[in-house]
Design a protein around this motif. Structure first.
Motif, PDB file in Angstrom:
ATOM      1  N   SER A 154       6.437  -8.568   3.763  1.00 42.96           N
ATOM      2  CA  SER A 154       7.733  -9.418   4.631  1.00 42.96           C
ATOM      3  C   SER A 154       8.452  -7.949   4.980  1.00 42.96           C
ATOM      4  CB  SER A 154       7.794 -10.209   3.472  1.00 42.96           C
ATOM      5  OG  SER A 154       8.614  -9.756   2.724  1.00 42.96           O
ATOM      6  N   ILE A 155       8.453  -6.577   4.787  1.00 45.79           N
ATOM      7  CA  ILE A 155       9.657  -5.844   4.800  1.00 45.79           C
ATOM      8  C   ILE A 155       9.044  -4.531   5.650  1.00 45.79           C
ATOM      9  CG2 ILE A 155      10.905  -4.055   3.489  1.00 45.79           C
ATOM     10  CD1 ILE A 155      10.739  -6.007   1.277  1.00 45.79           C
ATOM     11  N   PRO A 156       9.760  -4.765   6.796  1.00 47.33           N
ATOM     12  CA  PRO A 156       9.368  -3.528   7.565  1.00 47.33           C
ATOM     13  C   PRO A 156       9.155  -1.880   6.749  1.00 47.33           C
ATOM     14  CG  PRO A 156      11.512  -3.960   8.061  1.00 47.33           C
ATOM     15  CD  PRO A 156      11.060  -4.796   7.121  1.00 47.33           C
ATOM     16  N   PRO A 157       8.088  -1.178   7.172  1.00 43.24           N
ATOM     17  CA  PRO A 157       8.196   0.340   6.463  1.00 43.24           C
ATOM     18  C   PRO A 157       9.435   1.113   6.880  1.00 43.24           C
ATOM     19  CG  PRO A 157       7.040   0.276   8.689  1.00 43.24           C
ATOM     20  CD  PRO A 157       7.715  -0.697   8.465  1.00 43.24           C
ATOM     21  N   VAL A 158      10.590   2.164   5.639  1.00 42.50           N
ATOM     22  CA  VAL A 158      11.708   2.981   6.286  1.00 42.50           C
ATOM     23  C   VAL A 158      10.857   4.027   6.536  1.00 42.50           C
ATOM     24  CG1 VAL A 158      12.523   2.055   4.507  1.00 42.50           C
ATOM     25  CG2 VAL A 158      11.171   3.638   3.489  1.00 42.50           C
ATOM     26  N   PHE A 159       9.177   5.043   7.159  1.00 40.68           N
ATOM     27  CA  PHE A 159       9.317   5.735   7.538  1.00 40.68           C
ATOM     28  C   PHE A 159       8.035   5.472   7.598  1.00 40.68           C
ATOM     29  CE2 PHE A 159       9.780   7.075   3.174  1.00 40.68           C
ATOM     30  CZ  PHE A 159       9.072   7.706   3.275  1.00 40.68           C
ATOM     31  N   ALA A 160       6.903   7.095   8.616  1.00 42.42           N
ATOM     32  CA  ALA A 160       5.204   6.920   8.877  1.00 42.42           C
ATOM     33  C   ALA A 160       4.990   7.399   7.814  1.00 42.42           C
ATOM     34  CB  ALA A 160       5.451   7.685   9.697  1.00 42.42           C
ATOM     35  N   PRO A 161       4.171   6.893   7.286  1.00 45.25           N
ATOM     36  CA  PRO A 161       3.533   6.775   6.090  1.00 45.25           C
ATOM     37  C   PRO A 161       3.274   9.130   5.953  1.00 45.25           C
ATOM     38  CG  PRO A 161       2.104   5.555   6.817  1.00 45.25           C
ATOM     39  CD  PRO A 161       2.567   5.675   8.136  1.00 45.25           C
ATOM     40  N   GLY A 162       3.499   9.405   4.967  1.00 52.86           N
ATOM     41  CA  GLY A 162       3.774  10.810   5.027  1.00 52.86           C
ATOM     42  C   GLY A 162       4.971  11.386   5.305  1.00 52.86           C
ATOM     43  N   GLU A 163       5.928  10.615   6.020  1.00 54.36           N
ATOM     44  CA  GLU A 163       6.631  11.567   6.281  1.00 54.36           C
ATOM     45  C   GLU A 163       7.972  12.235   5.239  1.00 54.36           C
ATOM     46  OE1 GLU A 163       7.393  10.479  10.107  1.00 54.36           O
ATOM     47  OE2 GLU A 163       5.591  10.987  11.312  1.00 54.36           O
ATOM     48  N   GLY A 164       8.048  10.960   3.858  1.00 49.78           N
ATOM     49  CA  GLY A 164       9.396  11.142   3.277  1.00 49.78           C
ATOM     50  C   GLY A 164       8.530  10.606   2.168  1.00 49.78           C
ATOM     51  N   PHE A 165      10.146  10.148   1.369  1.00 51.29           N
ATOM     52  CA  PHE A 165       9.851   9.436  -0.097  1.00 51.29           C
ATOM     53  C   PHE A 165      10.949   7.991  -0.661  1.00 51.29           C
ATOM     54  CE2 PHE A 165      11.449   9.277  -4.421  1.00 51.29           C
ATOM     55  CZ  PHE A 165      10.189   9.227  -4.917  1.00 51.29           C
ATOM     56  N   ALA A 166       9.531   7.377  -0.037  1.00 51.14           N
ATOM     57  CA  ALA A 166      10.235   6.259  -1.314  1.00 51.14           C
ATOM     58  C   ALA A 166       9.585   4.998  -1.852  1.00 51.14           C
ATOM     59  CB  ALA A 166      10.750   5.364   0.647  1.00 51.14           C
ATOM     60  N   TYR A 167      10.507   5.050  -3.035  1.00 54.25           N
ATOM     61  CA  TYR A 167       9.946   4.645  -4.009  1.00 54.25           C
ATOM     62  C   TYR A 167       9.268   2.747  -4.152  1.00 54.25           C
ATOM     63  CZ  TYR A 167       9.997   4.773  -9.021  1.00 54.25           C
ATOM     64  OH  TYR A 167       8.930   4.459 -11.003  1.00 54.25           O
ATOM     65  N   SER A 168       8.410   2.531  -4.376  1.00 59.95           N
ATOM     66  CA  SER A 168       8.199   1.310  -3.749  1.00 59.95           C
ATOM     67  C   SER A 168       7.048   0.397  -5.639  1.00 59.95           C
ATOM     68  CB  SER A 168       7.190   1.681  -2.533  1.00 59.95           C
ATOM     69  OG  SER A 168       6.530   0.861  -1.893  1.00 59.95           O
ATOM     70  N   ASN A 169       7.113  -0.358  -5.642  1.00 58.96           N
ATOM     71  CA  ASN A 169       6.677  -1.263  -6.388  1.00 58.96           C
ATOM     72  C   ASN A 169       5.087  -1.605  -5.815  1.00 58.96           C
ATOM     73  OD1 ASN A 169       8.259  -0.710  -8.390  1.00 58.96           O
ATOM     74  ND2 ASN A 169       9.097  -1.948  -8.725  1.00 58.96           N
ATOM     75  N   GLY A 170       5.787  -2.336  -4.872  1.00 57.84           N
ATOM     76  CA  GLY A 170       4.696  -2.205  -3.788  1.00 57.84           C
ATOM     77  C   GLY A 170       3.642  -1.409  -3.386  1.00 57.84           C
ATOM     78  N   GLY A 171       3.922  -0.551  -2.902  1.00 59.44           N
ATOM     79  CA  GLY A 171       2.499   0.577  -3.304  1.00 59.44           C
ATOM     80  C   GLY A 171       1.489   0.657  -4.573  1.00 59.44           C
ATOM     81  N   PHE A 172       2.140   0.608  -5.391  1.00 57.99           N
ATOM     82  CA  PHE A 172       1.369   0.468  -6.363  1.00 57.99           C
ATOM     83  C   PHE A 172       1.155  -0.850  -6.921  1.00 57.99           C
ATOM     84  CE2 PHE A 172       3.768   4.250  -6.883  1.00 57.99           C
ATOM     85  CZ  PHE A 172       2.802   5.275  -8.014  1.00 57.99           C
ATOM     86  N   GLN A 173       1.049  -1.963  -6.545  1.00 51.91           N
ATOM     87  CA  GLN A 173       0.616  -3.096  -6.373  1.00 51.91           C
ATOM     88  C   GLN A 173      -0.921  -3.203  -5.804  1.00 51.91           C
ATOM     89  OE1 GLN A 173       4.103  -5.176  -5.285  1.00 51.91           O
ATOM     90  NE2 GLN A 173       4.754  -5.164  -7.590  1.00 51.91           N
ATOM     91  N   ILE A 174      -0.161  -2.856  -4.432  1.00 49.66           N
ATOM     92  CA  ILE A 174      -1.542  -2.393  -3.719  1.00 49.66           C
ATOM     93  C   ILE A 174      -2.619  -1.273  -3.805  1.00 49.66           C
ATOM     94  CG2 ILE A 174      -2.084  -1.603  -1.090  1.00 49.66           C
ATOM     95  CD1 ILE A 174       0.381  -2.212   0.384  1.00 49.66           C
ATOM     96  N   ALA A 175      -2.074  -0.480  -5.004  1.00 47.71           N
ATOM     97  CA  ALA A 175      -3.348   0.653  -5.675  1.00 47.71           C
ATOM     98  C   ALA A 175      -4.033  -0.845  -6.737  1.00 47.71           C
ATOM     99  CB  ALA A 175      -2.599   1.683  -5.921  1.00 47.71           C
ATOM    100  N   GLY A 176      -3.155  -1.184  -7.361  1.00 48.06           N
ATOM    101  CA  GLY A 176      -4.119  -2.153  -8.649  1.00 48.06           C
ATOM    102  C   GLY A 176      -4.719  -2.965  -7.775  1.00 48.06           C
ATOM    103  N   ALA A 177      -5.173  -3.724  -6.572  1.00 51.35           N
ATOM    104  CA  ALA A 177      -5.772  -4.459  -5.734  1.00 51.35           C
ATOM    105  C   ALA A 177      -6.867  -3.583  -5.634  1.00 51.35           C
ATOM    106  CB  ALA A 177      -4.643  -5.015  -5.328  1.00 51.35           C
ATOM    107  N   ILE A 178      -6.517  -2.509  -4.952  1.00 48.07           N
ATOM    108  CA  ILE A 178      -8.023  -0.912  -4.740  1.00 48.07           C
ATOM    109  C   ILE A 178      -8.795  -0.904  -5.920  1.00 48.07           C
ATOM    110  CG2 ILE A 178      -8.355   0.979  -3.870  1.00 48.07           C
ATOM    111  CD1 ILE A 178      -6.044   1.073  -1.943  1.00 48.07           C
ATOM    112  N   ILE A 179      -8.279  -1.150  -7.011  1.00 53.36           N
ATOM    113  CA  ILE A 179      -8.986  -0.466  -8.613  1.00 53.36           C
ATOM    114  C   ILE A 179      -9.547  -1.914  -9.037  1.00 53.36           C
ATOM    115  CG2 ILE A 179      -8.274  -0.583 -11.182  1.00 53.36           C
ATOM    116  CD1 ILE A 179      -6.371   0.807 -10.750  1.00 53.36           C
ATOM    117  N   GLU A 180      -9.098  -2.970  -8.025  1.00 59.74           N
ATOM    118  CA  GLU A 180     -10.473  -4.206  -8.618  1.00 59.74           C
ATOM    119  C   GLU A 180     -11.060  -4.229  -7.289  1.00 59.74           C
ATOM    120  OE1 GLU A 180      -7.201  -6.933 -10.570  1.00 59.74           O
ATOM    121  OE2 GLU A 180      -7.642  -7.914  -9.069  1.00 59.74           O
ATOM    122  N   LYS A 181     -11.155  -4.384  -6.362  1.00 56.48           N
ATOM    123  CA  LYS A 181     -12.044  -4.551  -5.565  1.00 56.48           C
ATOM    124  C   LYS A 181     -13.152  -3.280  -5.662  1.00 56.48           C
ATOM    125  CE  LYS A 181     -13.354  -5.958  -1.648  1.00 56.48           C
ATOM    126  NZ  LYS A 181     -12.236  -5.757  -0.176  1.00 56.48           N
ATOM    127  N   ALA A 182     -12.505  -1.932  -5.801  1.00 56.48           N
ATOM    128  CA  ALA A 182     -13.840  -0.673  -5.875  1.00 56.48           C
ATOM    129  C   ALA A 182     -14.306  -0.988  -7.508  1.00 56.48           C
ATOM    130  CB  ALA A 182     -12.651   0.348  -6.165  1.00 56.48           C
TER     131      ALA A 182
END
Length: 381
Positions: A154-182
């Motif tokens: 629901s939140i827009p990105p703050v930059f294009a992937p790989g173009e900066g640093f922004a601390y994001s809990n959501g990124g790790f929640q997506i990573a957790g979903a990938i662990i379960e899918k894989a």
């Protein structure tokens, strides 16, 4: 040297509590003389029980290191690559408001370089958890992974992937979903298989989203200044004005121990200082991961709007000391609790510290770390 170090850390622990930075503070040190544990203050303000080594606590974002280690293990096993796109494992899931899973990788999720925005100050989270009425109503609310992903997207990105640093809990929640899918297994089970069991961690576990009580002995978690003032519109909160709009820390600490946690793969691990010493030693020295994955974890980049002068790798970070050394760090803070575990690059000196209060955690840990390492953090260039 070790005796002097321990004495200075004990003095720092007592000072942290005496200055009112937390009800209780602990530190456990592993150095040339083995392990040492020090404490000050209490685990429970109501009973007056003292802190001790058996106290479990919520580790907050230290969980991110567990998530990264699990994915690095899966890469070593050939199940996936950190350079896979998010869409490869979650096709079409990361979409909307400018977010695009086809252009971000697992590595970028784990390094906080995906461009995903920060959910902690979203109006929904503020209304649910940072107002007194919202917290009372939602402290036991059980989130689902789908809801967490919806919140992130629901939140827009703050930059294009790989173009900066922004601390994001959501990124790790997506990573957790990938662990379960894989794997076809739950995130909790994979953390147990890839980290907890290999390291023999007897006091560590990953909470499920519906858990609202700690298992076994634990310290209470206390909060001050958790809530925004009644006259504040949550839609007006920003990272810049957030602190100035809180109620303040003059009141009594609020016991927020019993509640559900919605951080998931970004922050669901419960542990002790003793177990975290073992985790840090394994991650720093490379005894848990194969060499290629170990190097990937500690390949760090500069951060912005985070810990001063810190560098971030994959779920782990490096904080420079004023004397030129670079501390290897696992850190986490969430409501009522803060923990920092850090060590020298050779793993010869590792310190794990915890405070069961959230209102002055960085300065409290700063004092304890300076006492242990004989040098403060480098906070200015």
């Amino acid at each position: 040297m070790a005796g002097s170090r321990h004495e200075k850390v004990q003095e720092a622990l007592e000072r942290v509590v005496a200055e009112g930075s937390a009800p209780g503070a602990v530190a456990e040190i592993q150095d040339e003389n083995g392990t040492w544990f020090g404490s000050a203050g209490v685990a429970d303000l109501e009973t007056g029980r003292r802190r001790d080594p058996g106290d479990r606590f919520h580790t907050g974002s230290i969980s991110k290191a567990f998530t990264a280690a699990a994915l690095l293990t899966l890469e070593a096993e050939g199940s996936l690559s950190l350079d896979d796109t998010v869409d490869k494992w979650l096709p079409g899931v990361v979409r909307g408001n400018g977010n695009d899973g086809s252009s971000m990788t697992i590595r970028q999720l784990l390094s906080n370089t995906s461009g995903l925005g920060m959910t902690g100050l979203s109006p929904e989270i503020v209304r649910r958890y940072h107002t007194r009425s919202g917290f009372a109503e939602n402290r036991f609310y059980v989130w689902t992974v789908d809801e967490l992903l919806r919140l992130q997207l629901s939140i827009p990105p703050v930059f294009a992937p790989g173009e900066g640093f922004a601390y994001s809990n959501g990124g790790f929640q997506i990573a957790g979903a990938i662990i379960e899918k894989a794997t076809g297994r739950t995130y909790v089970d994979e953390i147990d298989r890839t980290v907890i069991q290999p390291l023999g961690l007897t006091n560590t576990y990953a909470q499920t989203l519906d858990e609202w009580q700690f298992r076994g002995q634990h310290c209470k978690a206390y909060s001050k200044g958790l809530f925004v003032r009644d006259d504040v519109d949550p839609d007006t909160l920003t990272a810049e004005n957030y602190t100035s709009l809180l109620e303040g820390t003059d009141g009594d600490p609020l016991d927020i121990t019993d509640r559900t946690y919605f951080e998931g793969a970004a922050g669901c691990v419960v542990s002790t200082t003793g177990d975290l010493l073992r985790v840090a030693e394994a991650l720093i020295t490379g005894s848990l991961l194969p060499p290629a994955q170990h190097r990937a974890m500690w390949t760090t980049g500069l951060t912005t709007d985070w810990i001063p002068n810190a560098r971030y790798g994959l779920g782990v970070s490096q904080w420079p000391l004023a004397d030129g050394r670079l501390a290897h760090v696992l850190s986490g803070m969430t409501g009522g609790t803060a923990c920092v575990t850090l060590g020298t690059s050779d793993g010869e000196l590792i310190v794990s510290m915890h405070v069961n209060g959230d209102w002055n955690w960085y300065m409290a840990c700063y004092q304890i770390a300076e006492a242990a390492f004989g040098s403060p953090f480098l906070v200015t260039q």
